[in-house]
Structure formats: C-alpha cells, structure tokens
Motif scaffolding. Structure first.
Motif, mmCIF file in Angstrom:
data_model
loop_
_atom_site.group_PDB
_atom_site.id
_atom_site.type_symbol
_atom_site.label_atom_id
_atom_site.label_comp_id
_atom_site.label_asym_id
_atom_site.label_seq_id
_atom_site.Cartn_x
_atom_site.Cartn_y
_atom_site.Cartn_z
ATOM 1 N N TYR A 90 67.706 -21.866 39.158
ATOM 2 C CA TYR A 90 66.914 -23.050 39.499
ATOM 3 C C TYR A 90 65.729 -22.739 40.403
ATOM 4 C CZ TYR A 90 69.708 -23.142 43.846
ATOM 5 O OH TYR A 90 70.308 -22.833 45.042
ATOM 6 N N LYS A 91 65.793 -21.687 41.203
ATOM 7 C CA LYS A 91 64.655 -21.335 42.056
ATOM 8 C C LYS A 91 63.500 -20.790 41.219
ATOM 9 C CE LYS A 91 67.095 -20.292 46.387
ATOM 10 N NZ LYS A 91 67.349 -19.248 47.413
ATOM 11 N N GLU A 92 63.790 -19.850 40.325
ATOM 12 C CA GLU A 92 62.744 -19.310 39.473
ATOM 13 C C GLU A 92 62.222 -20.377 38.516
ATOM 14 O OE1 GLU A 92 64.319 -15.878 37.566
ATOM 15 O OE2 GLU A 92 64.141 -14.607 39.341
ATOM 16 N N TYR A 93 63.118 -21.242 38.055
ATOM 17 C CA TYR A 93 62.709 -22.334 37.168
ATOM 18 C C TYR A 93 61.701 -23.240 37.872
ATOM 19 C CZ TYR A 93 63.202 -26.321 33.985
ATOM 20 O OH TYR A 93 62.962 -27.350 33.101
ATOM 21 N N LEU A 94 61.985 -23.601 39.129
ATOM 22 C CA LEU A 94 61.070 -24.438 39.898
ATOM 23 C C LEU A 94 59.728 -23.734 40.098
ATOM 24 C CD1 LEU A 94 60.371 -26.846 41.768
ATOM 25 C CD2 LEU A 94 61.453 -25.564 43.624
ATOM 26 N N SER A 95 59.757 -22.459 40.422
ATOM 27 C CA SER A 95 58.528 -21.712 40.647
ATOM 28 C C SER A 95 57.647 -21.694 39.403
ATOM 29 C CB SER A 95 58.863 -20.283 41.078
ATOM 30 O OG SER A 95 57.699 -19.520 41.268
ATOM 31 N N LEU A 96 58.251 -21.462 38.251
ATOM 32 C CA LEU A 96 57.481 -21.428 37.004
ATOM 33 C C LEU A 96 56.917 -22.803 36.662
ATOM 34 C CD1 LEU A 96 59.778 -19.110 34.846
ATOM 35 C CD2 LEU A 96 57.547 -18.550 35.812
ATOM 36 N N GLN A 97 57.688 -23.853 36.899
ATOM 37 C CA GLN A 97 57.205 -25.200 36.602
ATOM 38 C C GLN A 97 56.066 -25.603 37.538
ATOM 39 O OE1 GLN A 97 57.970 -26.641 33.921
ATOM 40 N NE2 GLN A 97 59.659 -25.278 33.386
ATOM 41 N N CYS A 98 56.110 -25.136 38.791
ATOM 42 C CA CYS A 98 55.012 -25.402 39.723
ATOM 43 C C CYS A 98 53.725 -24.745 39.234
ATOM 44 C CB CYS A 98 55.363 -24.897 41.118
ATOM 45 S SG CYS A 98 56.608 -25.876 41.980
ATOM 46 N N ASP A 99 53.821 -23.497 38.790
ATOM 47 C CA ASP A 99 52.646 -22.799 38.260
ATOM 48 C C ASP A 99 52.091 -23.521 37.036
ATOM 49 O OD1 ASP A 99 52.760 -20.885 40.202
ATOM 50 O OD2 ASP A 99 53.763 -19.382 38.964
#
Length: 255
Positions: free
Chosen positions: A184-193
């Motif tokens: 979920y952390k990497e998922y959030l980071s990618l969605q922010c980008d």
C-alpha cells in the motif's frame, strides 16, 4: 475484503500469568518426576510425570506467541494458516491464537515520508535499518506525510515545469490495505505521481489566453502559479479515488 476488528481479546495480562503458572507447573513436574525416578525408575507414574514435565518446558513457549501489545494508533492484521482472522486496532494487551501470524507487506518499505525512520529513497527497502521493527508487522494508523519529490512535467502549453507534491494520508481500513494491493505504501506513491502528472498537464504555468482548465468549454484564468490550492484539491480528489480500494484516506495535499 471486509475488515473485522477484535474488541474482546484484551486479556493478555491474565493469560501471561496463566502461561507462567503452566510453565512453573511443568518445571515442578520435571523436578518431582526426576526425584521419584531416582527412587523407583520402573514406576510408570514417575516416568509419565517426567515426560509430561519435559514436554511442557519444551513446548511451553508456544502460547507466549499469542501475546500482543498495541500502542495508540497501531493495528495488527492477523491470519491463521492463510485465512484472515481479524484486526487488532485499539491499544491494549491482547491474547490471540498463538498460531496467528501478523501480515504487513509494507513493513520494510521506506518512502520519503514521516513515520519511516530508515531510507529516504522512494520505493526502497532498507532491510538493515528496518530489521528492528520488522518482526511486529504493525500498521501505523497515524496521519503521515508523503513527499514524493519533484518531477519535470510539461504544462498544457508544453512548457517543462518542475513540481512536487506532499500528501498527508492515513490507513483507515487495514484489511483493504493489506489484501487488496501488493504494497500500500508503494501503491500510494505511484498514484500520487500519476495524479500529479494528469492534473498538471491541464494547467499552464502562468495565466494564458484561450485555455480551459475546468473542462466547461470556457477559457479561464486557472494556472499552476495562481491556482495552487485548486490544483492541489483536484490532485487530492484524484488520488483519493484511486486509493479508496486500498483502504487509504488522503487528508490533504499540497504542491
């Protein structure tokens, strides 16, 4: 995946004392059985006492695995042989099935954000520095700030703009966060980008003529420099729509 919250298992202290008494009983049986064996080694009762006492001492550590301590704003997702059993979500001293295992696929993932003590590289996993807290697999329920760093993005007029985003977020549904996405952390980071790129491309850096930033077919004065709060709100809404299934809430966003 529906989150199930344990609220009736705050009996860790009582269970800890029972387990200690059980271990002391096993020690007493072992000693008493060994003494009796010296006097009569053929008596089945003496042999049974010694064997049972040794088994208790050898296997008595297993119940201790069911003791769980949570501080405020922490959660623990528990599975039993692959099946989701529930989530501990309130502070306290719990006792659960000792064969339950905690699951947190993002436990070792370190982003450039608050709450991550080791490794300020986005998407990196610093196993050496994170090994101290990797065993607990606890999920933080606190509001955390993710700073994804600057990106070079072309605005709607094709001009390159360096822009970054800071997002305040928190986990609201632990089951979705753990089981609906891989990390979920990497998922959030990618969605922010992704959201940052999608929204920035709609706006010019400064006010320009004949540019429609709202999608209503009318030219307006929207720009990245002059409408920063509006742009940030649109980015926030887009991120929220994408991370809803991951059990995350976007509290605020700033560019």
């Amino acid at each position: 995946m529906k989150e199930k919250i344990y609220t009736t298992k705050k009996n860790g202290l009582a269970m800890m004392f029972l387990i200690l008494l059980f271990m002391l009983g096993g020690l007493a049986l072992t000693i008493f059985g060994a003494i009796r064996m010296d006097s009569d080694s053929t008596n089945p009762l003496n042999i049974a006492m010694l064997v049972v006492g040794i088994l208790i001492l050898v296997l008595g550590w297993i119940p201790f695995c069911g003791l769980k301590v949570l501080k405020p704003q922490e959660a623990l997702v528990l599975t039993l042989f692959g099946k989701y059993m529930g989530t501990l979500k309130e502070e306290g001293f719990y006792y659960v099935n000792p064969f339950c295992t905690a699951v947190n696929p993002a436990a070792l993932t370190k982003l450039a954000q608050s709450g991550d003590a080791a490794g300020n590289v986005k998407g990196a996993s610093d196993v050496t520095q994170a090994s101290m807290d990797s065993f607990s697999k606890k999920i933080s329920l606190k509001a955390m700030t993710l700073n994804n760093g600057r990106q070079k993005i072309n605005d709607c007029l094709g001009n390159p703009v360096e822009i970054g985003i800071a997002v305040i977020w928190k986990v609201t549904d632990t089951a979705k966060a753990v089981f609906n996405v891989d990390n979920y952390k990497e998922y959030l980071s990618l969605q922010c980008d992704s959201a940052l790129r999608n929204i920035v491309r709609i706006y010019p850096y400064d006010v320009a003529t004949d540019v429609d930033t709202t999608g209503d077919g009318q030219a307006d004065e929207g720009s990245l420099r002059g409408s920063a709060e509006v742009v940030a709100e649109r980015i926030k809404n887009e991120i929220q729509a994408k991370v809803e299934d991951a059990g995350l809430e976007i509290v605020d966003a700033r560019i």
